[in-house]
Write a protein that holds these residues in place. Sequence first.
Motif, short mmCIF file in Angstrom:
data_model
loop_
_atom_site.label_atom_id
_atom_site.label_comp_id
_atom_site.label_asym_id
_atom_site.label_seq_id
_atom_site.Cartn_x
_atom_site.Cartn_y
_atom_site.Cartn_z
N ILE A 237 37.01 42.51 45.10
CA ILE A 237 37.32 41.02 45.37
C ILE A 237 37.17 39.99 44.24
O ILE A 237 37.74 39.12 43.32
N ASN A 238 36.26 40.61 42.87
CA ASN A 238 35.58 39.92 41.51
C ASN A 238 37.17 40.01 40.96
O ASN A 238 37.19 38.93 40.59
N ALA A 239 37.69 41.19 40.68
CA ALA A 239 39.21 40.86 40.47
C ALA A 239 39.66 40.01 40.95
O ALA A 239 40.94 40.20 39.62
N VAL A 240 40.28 40.48 41.80
CA VAL A 240 41.44 39.68 42.05
C VAL A 240 41.21 37.49 42.04
O VAL A 240 42.10 37.40 41.58
N ARG A 241 40.16 37.34 41.47
CA ARG A 241 39.64 36.57 41.39
C ARG A 241 39.69 35.93 39.79
O ARG A 241 39.73 34.53 39.21
N LEU A 242 40.22 36.91 39.17
CA LEU A 242 40.30 37.08 37.27
C LEU A 242 41.46 36.42 37.62
O LEU A 242 42.26 35.87 38.00
N GLN A 243 41.50 35.36 36.40
CA GLN A 243 42.84 34.40 35.99
C GLN A 243 44.54 36.01 35.75
O GLN A 243 43.28 36.05 34.48
N GLY A 244 45.20 35.73 35.95
CA GLY A 244 46.14 37.12 35.45
C GLY A 244 45.90 37.43 36.70
O GLY A 244 46.81 38.66 36.52
N SER A 245 45.00 37.75 37.68
CA SER A 245 45.28 38.99 38.71
C SER A 245 46.78 38.59 39.17
O SER A 245 47.18 40.39 39.59
N THR A 246 47.34 37.69 39.60
CA THR A 246 48.85 38.15 40.29
C THR A 246 49.51 38.92 39.07
O THR A 246 50.51 39.00 39.98
N ILE A 247 49.73 38.30 38.26
CA ILE A 247 50.47 39.50 37.03
C ILE A 247 50.60 40.62 37.33
O ILE A 247 51.19 41.55 37.77
N GLY A 248 48.89 41.30 37.55
CA GLY A 248 48.95 42.39 37.79
C GLY A 248 49.74 42.75 39.63
O GLY A 248 49.99 44.18 39.62
N LEU A 249 48.87 42.53 40.01
CA LEU A 249 49.73 43.03 41.76
C LEU A 249 51.03 42.75 41.97
O LEU A 249 51.38 43.65 42.58
N THR B 61 42.85 43.68 37.64
CA THR B 61 41.98 44.05 35.59
C THR B 61 43.36 43.88 35.01
O THR B 61 42.46 43.02 33.70
N LEU B 62 43.89 44.56 35.18
CA LEU B 62 45.08 44.72 33.80
C LEU B 62 45.47 43.20 33.87
O LEU B 62 46.54 43.13 32.68
N GLY B 63 46.11 42.60 34.64
CA GLY B 63 46.57 41.61 34.85
C GLY B 63 46.33 40.29 34.29
O GLY B 63 46.39 39.79 33.18
N TYR B 64 44.63 40.54 34.35
CA TYR B 64 44.18 39.54 33.85
C TYR B 64 44.17 39.83 31.88
O TYR B 64 44.21 38.96 31.13
N LEU B 65 43.95 41.04 31.73
CA LEU B 65 44.36 41.54 30.41
C LEU B 65 45.64 41.21 29.63
O LEU B 65 45.79 40.72 28.20
N MET C 155 33.45 38.20 32.51
CA MET C 155 33.16 38.41 33.86
C MET C 155 32.02 37.43 33.93
O MET C 155 31.22 36.45 34.72
N SER C 156 30.75 37.15 32.94
CA SER C 156 29.77 36.43 32.09
C SER C 156 29.14 36.35 31.09
O SER C 156 30.29 36.91 30.35
N GLN C 157 29.27 34.89 31.41
CA GLN C 157 28.43 34.70 29.19
C GLN C 157 27.11 35.35 28.60
O GLN C 157 26.97 35.52 28.30
N ASN C 158 26.23 35.26 30.22
CA ASN C 158 24.81 36.31 29.87
C ASN C 158 24.96 37.75 30.00
O ASN C 158 25.36 38.88 30.80
N VAL C 159 24.43 38.08 28.75
CA VAL C 159 24.25 39.68 28.04
C VAL C 159 24.23 40.48 29.15
O VAL C 159 24.50 41.32 29.44
N PHE C 160 22.86 39.75 29.52
CA PHE C 160 21.72 40.68 31.03
C PHE C 160 23.05 41.09 31.82
O PHE C 160 22.65 42.49 32.24
N VAL C 161 23.38 40.06 32.11
CA VAL C 161 24.65 40.10 33.89
C VAL C 161 25.82 41.21 33.48
O VAL C 161 25.99 42.10 34.14
N GLN C 162 26.20 40.74 31.90
CA GLN C 162 27.22 41.44 31.73
C GLN C 162 27.46 43.07 31.40
O GLN C 162 27.04 44.01 32.49
N GLY C 163 25.83 43.35 31.22
CA GLY C 163 25.11 44.60 30.68
C GLY C 163 24.97 45.26 32.62
O GLY C 163 25.21 46.52 33.10
N LEU C 164 24.46 45.10 33.53
CA LEU C 164 24.25 45.32 34.89
C LEU C 164 25.18 45.58 35.47
O LEU C 164 25.45 46.38 36.72
#
Length: 502
Positions: free
Chosen positions: A195-207, A280-284, A313-322
């Motif tokens: 669900i989070n991946a689908v929300r990424l900008q560019g996900s529709t390119i991948g789908l 995810t690949l569409g986003y990248l 997904m986040s600018q927060n380093v702790f959230v990224q790691g989690l």
Amino acid sequence: MREKWQSRKGFIFAAAGAAIGLGNLWRFPFQAYKNGGGAFLLPYFVALITCAIPLMIMEYAYGRKIRGGSVKAFADLNKKAEVVGWIQVMVPIIVMMYYSAIIAVSVIFMIFSLGHAFGMINWLSDPGPIMGMVTGSAENALDLGAGISMYILIAVIFVWLCNWLIVKKGISGGIEKMSTLFTPMLMVLMVVFMINAVRLQGSTIGLEALFKPDFSKILNPSIWVSAYAQVFFSTTLAVGVMIAYGSYLHEKADVVNSAFITVFANASFDLIAGVLVFSTLGYLVNSIGVEFTSFGTGAGVAFIAFPIAISTMSQNVFVQGLLGFVFFFCLFIAGLSSSISMLESFATAALDKFKISREKLVTIISLVGFAGSACFASYAGFNYILDIVDAYVGNIIIAGLGLVEVILISYIYGTGKLREEANAFSDFRVGKWWDYLLRYFTPLLLGAVVITNLFNLVTGLFNQDSVGILSNIVFGWGTVLIMVGASVLFYKRKWTTDAHQE
């Protein structure tokens, strides 16, 4: 007294966990991507109905009937056919050796993700150097002096320790408890990531790249062969796992419905993985301008592309790691649920034939398995030998075993008798169409898969240099010979239990 599953739920979660593995995450998406996108879904679903479900019902029903693993299953059909059962259970042992090395990388990245969360290492946005440090490099499969990854070697110890601790406790005390907890957790977490991946900008390119149908490919026979190969391999059929799991079913267990649920749970995970990977690949592709195959079509997707996506997904380093920790924990669970089923496949077969305690047997298998995994922890092993062994075991042995299995059980035991036994306590019944599929349709299709794969492997050798040819002979055909040779040795050993009546 033979153990039994304590609940239908526990059995379904264990069987689904066995089928769902790390390979689903990249094999299905890229098979679909290169084989017509949305058009690939037609042969894929046809393969589910005509191959995966009939075979799953067959393995569950026959395993329950004979109350044994693959070795007893084939020995009861014909004394000489016992060797087929041994070859079947050799597959998961070999696969576990290199599969555990891949799971080990997930464990390593879990730890690195925690390091990222606490500011000890910043790697998620640029995982290439870390991946290089962990897996190292070698010139080719024969470059055995290139070195060994201590990271993978140490993590592999942990993976095999988990396998040993779970499987030695048996079906209800180990595998069922673990699967009931972790299989639903894995599915929920993967849906959240999807669900989070689908929300990424560019996900529709991948789908669009994944699902836009190219119907010009639908009449190409190779697309249909690829679909059947994908379905067959991803459901863990013909390697003794589902026969072993079926042997622990209650006499009045629902076989037919359980088979449908297992197959469609695995197919659902394939589709979830497809959406997750290509969103995810569409986003990248959209954000950094890479190609869809820039990270490879295998483990590179999980170990290179996803850390980059997670870092955004986040600018927060702790959230990224989690988030990174949770994602690689998912991969670890997906791998572990499959690896314990592989270990159980061999354990069930050996316990049927030899008088030995489960704990002692599982300990021996785990030590031998770890020794094999240590070879794949070498730089040459992880980067080259792994792919060679996987290609030969998957394309020749597994498909060939499926073909032999369906012919022997259908024609010697009889599909009519097995259908009646499968239907006896099932919520809904299968008709004579099931017999026709197993006796005629499925063998023809599996035969086409075997011939196509064998042809591709042999002709592929002509496109390689002398090192490539020698590597394939030593590690590819060499592995096949070792598996067959070991199977013959076990076959010739006398039965020390009364599980099989001469």
